[in-house]
Design a protein around this motif. Sequence first.
Motif, PDB file in Angstrom:
ATOM      1  N   ALA A  14       0.844  -1.197   0.000  1.00 24.31           N
ATOM      2  CA  ALA A  14       0.000   0.000   0.000  1.00 24.31           C
ATOM      3  C   ALA A  14       0.874   1.239   0.000  1.00 24.31           C
TER       4      ALA A  14
ATOM      5  N   HIS B  89      -5.050   4.556   0.624  1.00 23.07           N
ATOM      6  CA  HIS B  89      -4.563   3.208   0.362  1.00 23.07           C
ATOM      7  C   HIS B  89      -4.252   2.455   1.651  1.00 23.07           C
TER       8      HIS B  89
ATOM      9  N   ALA C 235      -5.875  -1.240   3.815  1.00 23.32           N
ATOM     10  CA  ALA C 235      -4.849  -2.241   4.123  1.00 23.32           C
ATOM     11  C   ALA C 235      -4.781  -2.499   5.621  1.00 23.32           C
TER      12      ALA C 235
ATOM     13  N   THR D 223       5.641  -0.749   1.623  1.00 21.56           N
ATOM     14  CA  THR D 223       5.123   0.538   1.208  1.00 21.56           C
ATOM     15  C   THR D 223       6.260   1.351   0.608  1.00 21.56           C
TER      16      THR D 223
ATOM     17  N   PHE E 231      -3.050  -2.504  -2.891  1.00 19.56           N
ATOM     18  CA  PHE E 231      -4.166  -1.577  -2.716  1.00 19.56           C
ATOM     19  C   PHE E 231      -4.094  -0.365  -3.639  1.00 19.56           C
TER      20      PHE E 231
ATOM     21  N   THR F  52       2.412   0.346  -5.267  1.00 23.78           N
ATOM     22  CA  THR F  52       2.139  -1.086  -5.169  1.00 23.78           C
ATOM     23  C   THR F  52       2.581  -1.833  -6.426  1.00 23.78           C
TER      24      THR F  52
END
Length: 368
Positions: free
Chosen positions: A12, A18, A22, A40, A101, A106
């Motif tokens: 995410a 986002h 998650a 991330t 996400f 991502t």
Amino acid sequence: MSKTNASVLLAAGGTGGHLFPAQALAEELGRRQLVVDLVTDMRGDRYGTGFPARNTYSVPAATLAGRSPIAMARTAYQLSRGLGAAFALLGKVKPAVVVGFGGYPTFPPLKAAQLRGIATILHEQNAVLGRANRMLANGVSRIATSFDTVKLLGPELQPKTRLTGNPVRSSVIEAARRPFWSPGPTDSIELLVFGGSQGARYFSEAVPPALALLPAALRQRLHVTQQARPEDAAQVTAEYGKSGIPAEVNPFFADLPDRMARAHLVIGRSGASTVAELTVIGRPSILVPLPHALDNDQLQNARRLAESGAAWCIEQKDLSPERLAREIEGLLDAPDRLGAAAAVAKTLGRPDAVERLADLVQELMAQA
């Protein structure tokens, strides 16, 4: 790796839109005794301590900031660096499933998972398939959607698409237990205004002068809660003071879902997480989509709610203080309209979205 030791890697980007879904999925997978890791981009580091994951990893990523050859080359270079880092990370972590996400951050983890033959789920929060998601959609194992129809999601992808809804955090589910009540002729009216990282400045400039135009009798009944940037908070507070409107203005509200549940009317952007929370809690809203978004995702989200009768969508280019004042006055003078919109919003919410998405994760884990 045995299935009993298998983990789930969530990918995410570093924005709340986002990370919040998650986080909701991580909470649910934790309740199911599954191990969760988070990957991330660098912006997501500030969320690491509060995210319910065993480990939080960062990989390089980039968002396409322009169409010039130089901008595209820079993005491609950064994403290639991220892909290499993500490929190595997956070799170390060995997750059974990777769930993405959306957004360019991502892309490296999901693409690396595809290259390694790891099962993947792509979650689309919006009513239109985002650009990064379109690049990944053909190669993922499953696509989970928040809306029953998603623009730009072609028929060839339907066999692997599942409607789950957009997961919301536990605090939102708790707030959703509070029923909406329409204010009486003399009751206090709770107005909540928030715009996230890309909307707080606009609402700081637009909402106080609009509320100052309301009749004095209506202003005296108002209580405003508004998110504002730190550099704007004092000015916004002062403007409300001049209008005689009690207001609580802060850059961040940790208990925002609870404040949403207390609100009679919400004014905000129409990002995916905002729409999901408004519908799960069931609150009427005036939605002002973020203009100039790459995929017009917020406009599509707001229109879906407006067409259903759960909200009122006004594009920023059409919104003057005078019009906003008229819209607010018309709604606050007709509490039955607020109640009806709240009821419709509630029917659109999917409080079980996180369970549906977690079921999909476990379905793929069982096939691994």
